[in-house]
Motif scaffolding. Structure first.
Motif, PDB file in Angstrom:
ATOM      1  N   THR A   7       0.850  -1.176   0.000  1.00 50.57           N
ATOM      2  CA  THR A   7       0.000   0.000   0.000  1.00 50.57           C
ATOM      3  C   THR A   7       0.893   1.236   0.000  1.00 50.57           C
ATOM      4  N   THR A   8       0.288   2.393  -0.039  1.00 54.68           N
ATOM      5  CA  THR A   8       1.068   3.624  -0.129  1.00 54.68           C
ATOM      6  C   THR A   8       0.727   4.566   1.015  1.00 54.68           C
ATOM      7  N   ALA A   9       1.519   5.621   1.118  1.00 51.69           N
ATOM      8  CA  ALA A   9       1.298   6.601   2.181  1.00 51.69           C
ATOM      9  C   ALA A   9      -0.054   7.280   2.044  1.00 51.69           C
ATOM     10  N   SER A  10      -0.561   7.371   0.819  1.00 50.50           N
ATOM     11  CA  SER A  10      -1.841   8.057   0.599  1.00 50.50           C
ATOM     12  C   SER A  10      -3.036   7.117   0.627  1.00 50.50           C
ATOM     13  N   ARG A  11      -2.789   5.791   0.614  1.00 43.85           N
ATOM     14  CA  ARG A  11      -3.912   4.865   0.490  1.00 43.85           C
ATOM     15  C   ARG A  11      -3.888   3.740   1.522  1.00 43.85           C
ATOM     16  N   TYR A  12      -3.106   3.893   2.557  1.00 45.45           N
ATOM     17  CA  TYR A  12      -2.973   2.773   3.506  1.00 45.45           C
ATOM     18  C   TYR A  12      -4.234   2.532   4.324  1.00 45.45           C
ATOM     19  N   ALA A  13      -5.181   3.483   4.301  1.00 42.65           N
ATOM     20  CA  ALA A  13      -6.428   3.293   5.048  1.00 42.65           C
ATOM     21  C   ALA A  13      -7.581   2.861   4.154  1.00 42.65           C
ATOM     22  N   ASP A  14      -7.328   2.620   2.858  1.00 43.07           N
ATOM     23  CA  ASP A  14      -8.391   2.211   1.933  1.00 43.07           C
ATOM     24  C   ASP A  14      -9.003   0.881   2.359  1.00 43.07           C
ATOM     25  N   ALA A  15     -10.267   0.697   1.995  1.00 47.07           N
ATOM     26  CA  ALA A  15     -11.003  -0.496   2.446  1.00 47.07           C
ATOM     27  C   ALA A  15     -10.521  -1.769   1.772  1.00 47.07           C
ATOM     28  N   LEU A  69       2.006 -13.395   6.424  1.00 52.57           N
ATOM     29  CA  LEU A  69       1.713 -12.108   5.808  1.00 52.57           C
ATOM     30  C   LEU A  69       2.812 -11.109   6.136  1.00 52.57           C
ATOM     31  N   ILE A  70       3.185 -10.312   5.152  1.00 55.76           N
ATOM     32  CA  ILE A  70       4.040  -9.157   5.396  1.00 55.76           C
ATOM     33  C   ILE A  70       3.430  -7.971   4.646  1.00 55.76           C
ATOM     34  N   THR A  71       3.664  -6.768   5.140  1.00 58.79           N
ATOM     35  CA  THR A  71       3.118  -5.582   4.492  1.00 58.79           C
ATOM     36  C   THR A  71       4.250  -4.640   4.096  1.00 58.79           C
ATOM     37  N   VAL A  72       3.998  -3.922   3.031  1.00 58.90           N
ATOM     38  CA  VAL A  72       4.970  -2.940   2.538  1.00 58.90           C
ATOM     39  C   VAL A  72       4.257  -1.598   2.399  1.00 58.90           C
ATOM     40  N   LEU A  73       4.735  -0.608   3.124  1.00 57.51           N
ATOM     41  CA  LEU A  73       4.235   0.756   3.009  1.00 57.51           C
ATOM     42  C   LEU A  73       5.148   1.470   2.025  1.00 57.51           C
ATOM     43  N   ASP A  74       4.651   1.667   0.830  1.00 59.48           N
ATOM     44  CA  ASP A  74       5.478   2.114  -0.294  1.00 59.48           C
ATOM     45  C   ASP A  74       5.258   3.594  -0.585  1.00 59.48           C
ATOM     46  N   ARG A  75       6.263   4.184  -1.240  1.00 55.30           N
ATOM     47  CA  ARG A  75       6.160   5.557  -1.722  1.00 55.30           C
ATOM     48  C   ARG A  75       5.812   6.538  -0.609  1.00 55.30           C
ATOM     49  N   VAL A  76       6.537   6.456   0.476  1.00 56.12           N
ATOM     50  CA  VAL A  76       6.288   7.343   1.606  1.00 56.12           C
ATOM     51  C   VAL A  76       7.241   8.536   1.520  1.00 56.12           C
ATOM     52  N   PRO A  77       6.737   9.779   1.399  1.00 53.30           N
ATOM     53  CA  PRO A  77       7.622  10.959   1.391  1.00 53.30           C
ATOM     54  C   PRO A  77       8.474  11.008   2.653  1.00 53.30           C
ATOM     55  N   GLN A 127       9.506  13.350   4.355  1.00 53.07           N
ATOM     56  CA  GLN A 127       9.109  14.339   5.348  1.00 53.07           C
ATOM     57  C   GLN A 127       8.100  13.769   6.354  1.00 53.07           C
ATOM     58  N   VAL A 128       7.270  12.798   5.921  1.00 54.06           N
ATOM     59  CA  VAL A 128       6.222  12.262   6.807  1.00 54.06           C
ATOM     60  C   VAL A 128       6.442  10.783   7.067  1.00 54.06           C
ATOM     61  N   LEU A 129       7.619  10.286   6.756  1.00 51.93           N
ATOM     62  CA  LEU A 129       7.861   8.847   6.848  1.00 51.93           C
ATOM     63  C   LEU A 129       7.591   8.313   8.244  1.00 51.93           C
ATOM     64  N   ALA A 130       8.121   8.971   9.251  1.00 46.83           N
ATOM     65  CA  ALA A 130       7.966   8.475  10.621  1.00 46.83           C
ATOM     66  C   ALA A 130       6.510   8.519  11.068  1.00 46.83           C
ATOM     67  N   GLU A 131       5.817   9.626  10.747  1.00 42.20           N
ATOM     68  CA  GLU A 131       4.435   9.778  11.177  1.00 42.20           C
ATOM     69  C   GLU A 131       3.512   8.784  10.486  1.00 42.20           C
ATOM     70  N   VAL A 132       3.658   8.645   9.159  1.00 39.52           N
ATOM     71  CA  VAL A 132       2.813   7.707   8.424  1.00 39.52           C
ATOM     72  C   VAL A 132       3.071   6.275   8.865  1.00 39.52           C
ATOM     73  N   SER A 133       4.334   5.939   9.081  1.00 47.31           N
ATOM     74  CA  SER A 133       4.670   4.595   9.532  1.00 47.31           C
ATOM     75  C   SER A 133       4.055   4.313  10.896  1.00 47.31           C
ATOM     76  N   VAL A 161       9.130   1.705   2.321  1.00 50.36           N
ATOM     77  CA  VAL A 161       9.959   2.102   1.189  1.00 50.36           C
ATOM     78  C   VAL A 161       9.717   3.579   0.929  1.00 50.36           C
ATOM     79  N   PRO A 162      10.729   4.417   1.004  1.00 49.15           N
ATOM     80  CA  PRO A 162      10.525   5.860   0.815  1.00 49.15           C
ATOM     81  C   PRO A 162      10.199   6.198  -0.638  1.00 49.15           C
ATOM     82  N   GLU A 163       9.592   7.357  -0.818  1.00 50.61           N
ATOM     83  CA  GLU A 163       9.318   7.835  -2.175  1.00 50.61           C
ATOM     84  C   GLU A 163      10.621   8.331  -2.791  1.00 50.61           C
TER      85      GLU A 163
END
Length: 552
Positions: free
Chosen positions: A210-218, A234-242, A244-250, A270-272
């Motif tokens: 998933t991505t920083a902008s869509r990690y809460a999608d249904a 299961l493993i998850t990948v938070l992709d394309r994270v700016p 500047q907000v990497l720590a907060e989004v993670s 994975v950072p953007e």
């Protein structure tokens, strides 16, 4: 330590259960039918694409399926993990997307055949840096996973294009590990969404991106909860994270996972980067190194591999205990609905049959033109004219009975959601022709019966057979109104002969009425019977599950 049970008895029980699931038909559109069809499709996908092949070949390479939403960066991630562009990347997707499976050249044979994903034709494109000889494309038999009676399903069916899976071999990927880039789970193309779900069900390891902008999608969370339900690795990948907000989004994403009971799931960020939005650029090796190391470790370390594979396989097996009864209940609901629909038809024709007999006893046939002809017989009406009018009156009575039964059936079926798969009974123009033909046939049988009886009489002059037939039919169909017909019949041929004819003729009348109404009833039941909804599949499902649980 999680270990796999690969005894032949367990495999036999699992194969038998798979066959029972495949035989399920869910053609009636009940409220729970769409979910039941999806359950059947998912069960077949998991049994055919994962459980059976994994238990038959526990030593086969670990298969990690990378899934996620449109634009999550799955293809770029896969390309970066293998160090080469093997899957087309970019936000804009073609209408049809072919999944790509990447493995080491030494593992190519595990996936070139139909061991897993047998519905997909294999396509292999050789590269200059590969030593593996080209393999011919092949395809396994379709499974027809969605049971609707009409049975729309997966695979190359119903005019759909043949589905393919491209196999790539890359020497940089460790032996014992295969990575599959699946279509988008939220694709606008239904076939792509369906295929994505099937591919994920074939995985030893579910890699959800998933991505920083869509990690809460249904949609991604639905798959995460499904993985939890199945206890899949299961493993998850938070992709394309700016950055500047990497720590907060993670942190926020981790909190959501914890709240959903998935806090212990390995999570990679994975950072953007400039390569993230390109048309196929590779991310720096350092960006995907932690994820690559996790996959390589679980593919090569025996204990880690056994745990990852065993957890997913045992979780899938355990899930059968709740999913199979759910499917069996849906089958039972189908049969109950079919019984209600059938009973409505049978009850309507049974009532009309009883009503017709009552009207015959009341002399309903001897009315209108038939009554006029009877009153004018034999002075103003010939025997043939009387027989014609009586036959027409009987046919009209039967046509009215069939129309009334059909109206009663339509009314009952309108209250049944299951009738949506059937055409409601409507006025049948051909019914009148069928009934008229049946009445003429019955009349001819009676006339032959009379001719045979008259020929055996020792009377001079011999009675007119047509006249005797007219009196017999009037006596049989006229009820109390035609009582004189019976008396005249006895005068013509004698009391004993008249009694014999009335007994045989009465039996023929009853048989004729039954035959006509039964034939029309069976015509109304034929579309329902063609759906082949029966109670046996429910018992077979439960029995197959019971045998499997016993073997476990």
């Amino acid at each position: 330590m999680v270990t796999l049970d690969v005894r032949p008895q367990l495999l036999d029980a699992l194969s038998a259960l798979r066959d029972r699931v495949a035989s399920v038909r869910l053609p009636l559109p009940l409220p729970g039918t769409p979910r039941a069809r999806q359950t059947r499709s998912e069960l077949l996908a998991q049994l055919d694409d994962y459980l059976l092949p994994r238990l038959k070949a526990p030593e086969a390479p670990l298969l990690a399926v990378v899934g996620g939403s449109t634009g999550a960066g799955k293809s770029t991630l896969v390309n970066s993990l293998v160090g080469r562009q093997v899957s087309e990347a970019g936000v804009l997707r073609p209408t049809t997307r072919t999944p790509v499976l990447v493995c080491h050249p030494d593992d190519h044979h595990w996936f070139a055949g139909m061991r897993v994903l047998p519905d997909l034709m294999r396509v292999w494109v050789p590269h200059e840096d590969d030593d593996t000889p080209p393999k011919a494309a092949s395809r396994g038999p379709g499974r027809g996973r969605t049971g609707t009676g009409s049975g729309s399903g997966s695979g190359a069916q119903g005019g759909h294009e043949t589905r393919e899976m491209r196999i790539e071999t890359v020497s940089s990927l460790p032996r014992g590990l295969a990575i599959l880039d699946a279509p988008d789970i939220d694709s606008l193309v239904v076939e792509n969404r369906t295929l994505a779900a099937e591919l994920i069900c074939a995985a030893d390891v579910w890699v959800m991106v998933t991505t920083a902008s869509r990690y809460a999608d249904a949609v991604p969370w639905h798959l995460l909860r499904t993985a939890k339900q199945y206890r899949a690795t299961l493993i998850t990948v938070l992709d394309r994270v700016p950055h500047q907000v990497l720590a907060e989004v993670s942190r926020q994403y981790g909190a959501l996972l914890t709240k959903a009971g998935l806090g212990d799931v390995p999570r990679f960020t994975v950072p953007e980067l400039p390569e993230s939005t390109g048309g196929g650029g590779l991310l720096p090796a350092s960006a995907v190194a932690p994820l690559f190391a996790w996959l390589a470790h679980h593919a090569q370390d025996p204990a880690a591999r056994q745990y990852a594979v065993g957890r997913t396989a045992l979780g899938a097996l355990d899930s059968l205990r709740s999913r199979m009864p759910e499917l069996a209940s849906a089958v039972a609901a189908q049969h109950a609905a079919a019984v209600r629909l059938t009973s409505a038809v049978e009850d309507a024709y049974r009532r009309e049959g009883k009503r017709v007999r009552g009207r015959l006893d009341g002399g309903a046939v001897l009315a209108g033109d038939a009554l006029t002809r009877w009153r004018g017989y034999p002075l103003d009406t010939s025997a043939g004219e009387l027989l014609d009018s009586l036959a027409e009156s009987l046919a009209a009575l039967l046509q009215c009975a069939v129309a009334a039964a059909d109206e009663r059936i339509a009314e009952a079926w309108r209250r049944e959601p299951a009738s949506g798969a059937l055409v409601l009974p409507t006025p049948d123009r051909e019914a009148g022709e069928r009934i008229g033909l049946a009445v003429r046939r019955w009349r001819r049988v009676l006339e032959e019966l009379v001719e045979e009886e008259v020929a055996g009489l020792d009377r001079q002059p011999a009675p007119d057979a047509d006249g005797v037939a007219a009196l017999l039919v009037a006596a049989l169909l006229g009820g109390k109104r035609a009582r004189p017909a019976g008396e005249k019949l006895a005068e013509r041929i004698g009391a004993q002969a008249a009694l014999r004819l009335r007994d045989k003729g009465g039996e023929l009348v009853g048989d004729h009425l039954d035959e006509v109404l039964r034939g029309e009833r069976d015509r109304r039941l034929a579309p329902l019977e063609a759906l082949e909804v029966s109670p046996e599949p429910q018992a077979e499902l439960i029995a197959a599950l019971s045998v499997l649980q016993k073997e476990r």
